[in-house]
Design an enzyme around this catalytic site. Structure first.
Site, PDB file in Angstrom:
ATOM      1  N   HIS A  75       0.934  -1.396   0.082  1.00  5.23           N
ATOM      2  CA  HIS A  75       0.002  -0.091   0.054  1.00  5.23           C
ATOM      3  C   HIS A  75       0.875   1.190  -0.276  1.00  5.23           C
ATOM      4  O   HIS A  75       2.039   1.135   0.393  1.00  5.23           O
ATOM      5  CB  HIS A  75      -1.031  -0.043   1.326  1.00  5.23           C
ATOM      6  CG  HIS A  75      -0.414   0.140   2.585  1.00  5.23           C
ATOM      7  ND1 HIS A  75       0.091   1.098   3.111  1.00  5.23           N
ATOM      8  CD2 HIS A  75      -0.141  -0.953   3.300  1.00  5.23           C
ATOM      9  CE1 HIS A  75       0.392   0.939   4.345  1.00  5.23           C
ATOM     10  NE2 HIS A  75       0.489  -0.778   4.616  1.00  5.23           N
ATOM     11  N   ASP A  77       0.008   4.405   1.084  1.00  6.16           N
ATOM     12  CA  ASP A  77       0.064   5.557   2.184  1.00  6.16           C
ATOM     13  C   ASP A  77       0.834   5.035   3.571  1.00  6.16           C
ATOM     14  O   ASP A  77       1.248   3.887   3.831  1.00  6.16           O
ATOM     15  CB  ASP A  77      -1.463   5.581   2.783  1.00  6.16           C
ATOM     16  CG  ASP A  77      -2.092   4.470   2.953  1.00  6.16           C
ATOM     17  OD1 ASP A  77      -1.782   3.264   2.539  1.00  6.16           O
ATOM     18  OD2 ASP A  77      -2.899   4.367   4.137  1.00  6.16           O
ATOM     19  N   ASP A 114       6.400   0.785   6.712  1.00  2.86           N
ATOM     20  CA  ASP A 114       4.911   0.344   6.710  1.00  2.86           C
ATOM     21  C   ASP A 114       4.085   1.362   5.851  1.00  2.86           C
ATOM     22  O   ASP A 114       3.612   2.492   6.093  1.00  2.86           O
ATOM     23  CB  ASP A 114       4.394   0.347   7.868  1.00  2.86           C
ATOM     24  CG  ASP A 114       2.917  -0.091   7.966  1.00  2.86           C
ATOM     25  OD1 ASP A 114       2.712  -0.807   6.944  1.00  2.86           O
ATOM     26  OD2 ASP A 114       2.286  -0.056   9.059  1.00  2.86           O
ATOM     27  N   GLU A 144      -4.719   2.214   2.958  1.00  6.62           N
ATOM     28  CA  GLU A 144      -4.814   0.828   3.772  1.00  6.62           C
ATOM     29  C   GLU A 144      -4.860   1.193   5.351  1.00  6.62           C
ATOM     30  O   GLU A 144      -5.674   0.343   5.790  1.00  6.62           O
ATOM     31  CB  GLU A 144      -3.679   0.167   3.547  1.00  6.62           C
ATOM     32  CG  GLU A 144      -3.699  -1.397   4.025  1.00  6.62           C
ATOM     33  CD  GLU A 144      -3.136  -1.310   5.531  1.00  6.62           C
ATOM     34  OE1 GLU A 144      -3.234  -2.474   5.890  1.00  6.62           O
ATOM     35  OE2 GLU A 144      -2.432  -0.505   5.832  1.00  6.62           O
ATOM     36  N   GLU A 145      -4.007   2.327   5.551  1.00  2.00           N
ATOM     37  CA  GLU A 145      -3.954   2.573   6.987  1.00  2.00           C
ATOM     38  C   GLU A 145      -5.313   3.067   7.543  1.00  2.00           C
ATOM     39  O   GLU A 145      -5.504   3.137   8.946  1.00  2.00           O
ATOM     40  CB  GLU A 145      -2.939   3.400   7.315  1.00  2.00           C
ATOM     41  CG  GLU A 145      -1.451   2.960   6.866  1.00  2.00           C
ATOM     42  CD  GLU A 145      -0.857   1.662   7.683  1.00  2.00           C
ATOM     43  OE1 GLU A 145      -1.716   1.420   8.502  1.00  2.00           O
ATOM     44  OE2 GLU A 145       0.291   1.500   7.633  1.00  2.00           O
ATOM     45  N   ASP A 168       3.456  -6.655   3.680  1.00  2.00           N
ATOM     46  CA  ASP A 168       3.202  -5.836   4.524  1.00  2.00           C
ATOM     47  C   ASP A 168       3.232  -6.203   5.910  1.00  2.00           C
ATOM     48  O   ASP A 168       2.455  -5.808   6.874  1.00  2.00           O
ATOM     49  CB  ASP A 168       1.518  -5.186   4.104  1.00  2.00           C
ATOM     50  CG  ASP A 168       1.280  -3.977   4.901  1.00  2.00           C
ATOM     51  OD1 ASP A 168       2.000  -3.281   5.388  1.00  2.00           O
ATOM     52  OD2 ASP A 168      -0.006  -3.779   5.211  1.00  2.00           O
ATOM     53  N   HIS A 444       4.031   2.848  13.275  1.00  2.00           N
ATOM     54  CA  HIS A 444       3.089   4.014  13.615  1.00  2.00           C
ATOM     55  C   HIS A 444       3.467   4.955  14.694  1.00  2.00           C
ATOM     56  O   HIS A 444       2.520   5.257  15.600  1.00  2.00           O
ATOM     57  CB  HIS A 444       1.736   3.284  13.889  1.00  2.00           C
ATOM     58  CG  HIS A 444       1.001   2.283  13.135  1.00  2.00           C
ATOM     59  ND1 HIS A 444       0.014   1.949  13.061  1.00  2.00           N
ATOM     60  CD2 HIS A 444       1.649   2.159  11.868  1.00  2.00           C
ATOM     61  CE1 HIS A 444      -0.318   1.076  11.952  1.00  2.00           C
ATOM     62  NE2 HIS A 444       0.441   1.336  11.125  1.00  2.00           N
TER      63      HIS A 444
END
Length: 469
Positions: A75, A77, A114, A144-145, A168, A444
């Site tokens: 992904h 983003d 990520d 995706e996030e 991922d 994150h």
């Protein structure tokens, strides 16, 4: 050392280029255009759909024309988290990459490995003249996030291959073969503001120092939730009046900092000391900074106490494990965001579950809590569970190749994090999928890092797997 001198050169070349492009969730226009140009410049068949997903097809290597088609997927983003003292603008600024020993990390922001490293793997494979493979499709999705909008809106007849390698996952040697589904609880707490009495003192409190982390992967750890701590502080003051309560930035990040403007006649320093003592065993180093505020109006005392109690009563953390060993989380919730909006507070809780039954139980808990506090609420459209398949050619072949290369078995797991594979499995029921990736730590959070040596090993592994397939 420059990242461009690291091996494998193609992977880190493209990871560096990707890192120069701002790409928080919902703002993937530039990275989508970059990927489209990448494919077209090399005369590969390139397709961009209405949501800005990008698909690039590379013909099979010589001698592999009759091999099964495989899809490499990641992904575009990234989660835009930064330290409290960072001035980074995720809509404008590139990610500053720092190489230190075996790690790459960013300057007080999330790194974006990520899933920037997933994109870099795919681009390297498209450019790698030594890679041997059957017909190759590289699929890059958006958002995706947050909403999984890209995967959700993907056409069900676009992909030709039946083997999908999602890059991922975040731990070398662990193959993800299933994932939790989930949804969001969205609530609105309405209130009235009144003038703060003259005999009250008003304070601005800054809460910081906890670790936060990925709300799927870290939810069972002792990282703490700042929103709960802020509410606890208020709940211990009978005369509190909330002028502002703000914490959390992303639904899939455990809130690690927040700000609270509070009026009270009580001894605020004494209350702060009790809270620090109560939560001293949490991972990280909880700090609460206090300074005077000039706020003139606030939520009334009764509403403030009700609001604090409501936040405390909302379920947060692990709800169930898959078995009595309490090793693998089955269902959980992350009280992710509380933000003021006029004369109401918006509350978001991210719910995850690998069990439909437990998901419904959690929904019922939030329903009853909302009704008890007369809070309006709704559940957003969720994303599906990726169910484990008993028979998988791709999984079996991947396990064999890994043991052949590294001399030990690869571990399989069903992750509590949400993956797009659940959506793909609904659109392409016969697709065989696994998820892998190099070592990423602190995803994150501003402490996110990527292992250089693990990236090299996993790229070599992916190339060997494509060759064997």
């Amino acid at each position: 050392m420059s990242i461009l001198n690291l091996e494998p050169k193609l992977v880190f070349k493209y990871f560096s280029e990707i890192s120069q492009i701002p790409r928080p969730s919902g703002h993937e226009e530039k990275i989508s255009a970059y990927l489209e140009n990448f494919g077209k410049e090399r005369n590969f068949e390139t397709y961009v759909d209405q949501t800005k997903n990008v698909l690039i097809r590379k013909p099979a290597s010589k001698g592999y024309e009759n091999s099964p088609g495989i899809i490499i997927q990641g992904h575009m983003d990234m989660v835009p988290e930064k330290s409290d003292d960072s001035n980074h603008d995720f809509l404008k600024d590139p990610i500053s990459l720092i190489v230190e020993d075996d790690k790459i990390y960013a300057n007080n922001t999330t790194l974006g490995a990520d899933d920037g490293i997933g994109l870099a793997f795919a681009l390297a494979l498209l450019d790698d003249q030594e890679a041997q493979h059957g017909p190759l499709e590289c699929l890059f999705t958006i958002s995706e996030e947050t909403t999984m909008e890209g995967a959700m809106n993907l056409s069900s007849n676009l992909l030709k291959g039946n083997l999908l390698l999602n890059i991922d996952s975040e731990e070398e040697g662990i193959m993800t073969v299933g994932s939790a589904g989930g949804e969001n609880y969205l609530a609105k707490f309405n209130f009235s503001e009144v003038e703060i009495p003259k005999d009250y003192k008003v304070y601005e409190l800054t809460f910081q120092g906890l670790l936060g982390g990925h709300s799927g992967m870290e939810i069972s750890k002792n990282h703490g939730n700042i929103i709960k701590i802020m509410a606890d502080l208020i709940d211990g003051l009978d005369d509190s009046m909330i002028a502002n309560f703000n914490s959390g930035t992303k639904q899939n990040a455990i809130p690690r900092s927040g700000s609270l403007t509070l009026a009270t006649k009580s001894n605020i320093n004494s209350r702060v000391e009790k809270i620090l003592e109560k939560f001293e065993n949490l991972d990280g180093n909880l700090e609460i900074l206090v300074k005077d505020s000039k706020a003139k109006s606030a939520m009334g005392t009764i509403d403030s106490n009700i609001f604090a109690r409501y936040l405390l009563d909302l379920h947060n953390g692990v709800y169930s494990y898959t078995d009595s060993s309490q090793k693998d989380v089955e269902s959980s919730a992350n009280l992710a965001i509380v933000k003021k909006d006029g004369f109401s507070y918006n509350i978001l809780v991210s719910i995850r579950s690998a069990s439909e039954e437990k998901l419904r139980q959690l929904e019922e808990k939030y329903k009853l809590t909302s009704q008890a506090y007369k809070v309006s609420y709704e559940f957003s459209e969720g994303y599906p569970t990726w169910e484990y398949k008993k028979d998988s050619l791709l999984r079996d072949r991947a396990m064999t190749v890994y043991k052949k290369m590294f001399g030990h078995e690869m571990v399989t797991e069903i992750t509590h994090g949400g993956l797009e594979c659940g959506v793909f499995s609904e659109k392409y029921p016969n697709m065989d999928m696994i998820s892998i990736g190099p070592d990423i730590r602190g995803a994150h959070t501003p402490k996110e890092s990527l292992s250089i040596s693990s990236t090299k090993r996993m790229y070599e592994y992916v190339k060997e797997l494509l060759k064997e397939l």
